[in-house]
Design a protein around this motif. Sequence first.
Motif: not given
Ligand code: PLP
Length: 426
Positions: A248, A215, A157-158, A277, A251, A124-125
């Motif tokens: 984003d 998000e 959270f990103h 994810k 999740q 995700g990052a």
């Molecule tokens: C988990 C998450 C991330 C980060 O994903 P990773 O695979 O751990 O790098 C980024 N954005 C959101 C909304 C997340 O839930």
Amino acid sequence: MSLATKVQNSLKALTSPKANDRVFDAVTFDRAVMKTYGRFPLALERGQGCRVWDTDGREYLDFVAGIATCTLGHGHPVMVEAVTQQIQKLHHVSNLYYIPEQGKLAHWLTQHSCGDKAFFCNSGAEANEAAIKLARKYAHVKREIENPMVITANASFHGRTLATITATGQPKYQKNFNPLVPGFHYVPYNDFEALKAAVTELDGDRPQVAAILLEPLQGEGGVNPGDRDYFQQVRQLCDETGILLILDEVQVGVGRTGQLWGYENLGIEPDIFTLAKGLGGGIPIGAMVCKAACDVFEPGDHASTFGGNPFVCGVALAVCQTLMRDRLIENAQTRGEELRKGLAAIAEKYPNLVSGTRGWGLINGLVLNADAPVKSIDIVKAAMAQGLLVVPAGPGVVRLVPPLIVTADEVKTAVSLLEQAIAAIA
Ligand SMILES: *Cc1c(COP(=O)(O)O)cnc(C)c1O
């Protein structure tokens, strides 16, 4: 001996230096593995469907699913088949060459979303990094912005790379890692006036804002659903100004919310969105998807060695096709409603502890009272002792994100185990 006592004893045995061969040895683990995670004293070794077993053979109902990741649960025959086939055929080559499975997955994603083009990475990052780079380049080459700014939300959270902890509007993730990456600005979530004021201020007499990154529902930040009116106003502002809207979906994407994409709950389309994810059902894969008009990347602009290899793309495609074939998005809606009803009943029964529930589809939070004498982690531990895995989303919210294959019976059992956990600590 009660079940709860047995579990607690087994958790103790797990961390005891005298742990025998049968019980996993956490001491050796902790000696060798960096302590970047606050781990629960539980070692999982086997899974099937929505259930997992620890090294002592104890069974748990898994409403964490690797944090909203194991879309098809554990040991799903489709995944077993896809993994086996792909590893036998071809698992990794370089993006120096065409990779048929990558093309097929990109085609599936673009056929089933508002996007036209995909880039593949491993997390995700990284997907958000790609989106930030794309938005910056777009600002440079299409809008002649010299110092592009990206606006993100508080409590967002990103990810954990330097750019994505900077994008993340939570100081606790940034502490001690400065200097952070320049070019980010934070606003309160679901507050259009604040966002508009920030754009006006940053833009001044010439445009500076390249993108707004949000998000659709804040997962880690406490299961806060986006407000439909807010997102429609944000979309309109972006249309009027040329600012790119990045969502984003790491999740919430891939069916989790009871819609294929989180943005469908908001009645808007992003210019760019990111996935990870749930996309591979637990196989490490990330993706950035964008509209054709935003695609300013040229050969050499961005890359990833593992990104989009035959193995992850073959498996992710099988996961996505199964999601549709087995009507798991509808399942997420129906099971989600049942789950929220169950959680609401718990809230009614324990008003001193729980204030309510919120979420979409199969991403739901049990929200604790601000003055509750316990934190979400205490409830998570109590639930574990009852044989149910759940995860905190901040100190005040218990998050439930089961596999999308979860059954009505499993939802019922989870609610009853959670209620027993709460009764035990209330
Ligand atoms: C988990 C998450 C991330 C980060 O994903 P990773 O695979 O751990 O790098 C980024 N954005 C959101 C909304 C997340 O839930």
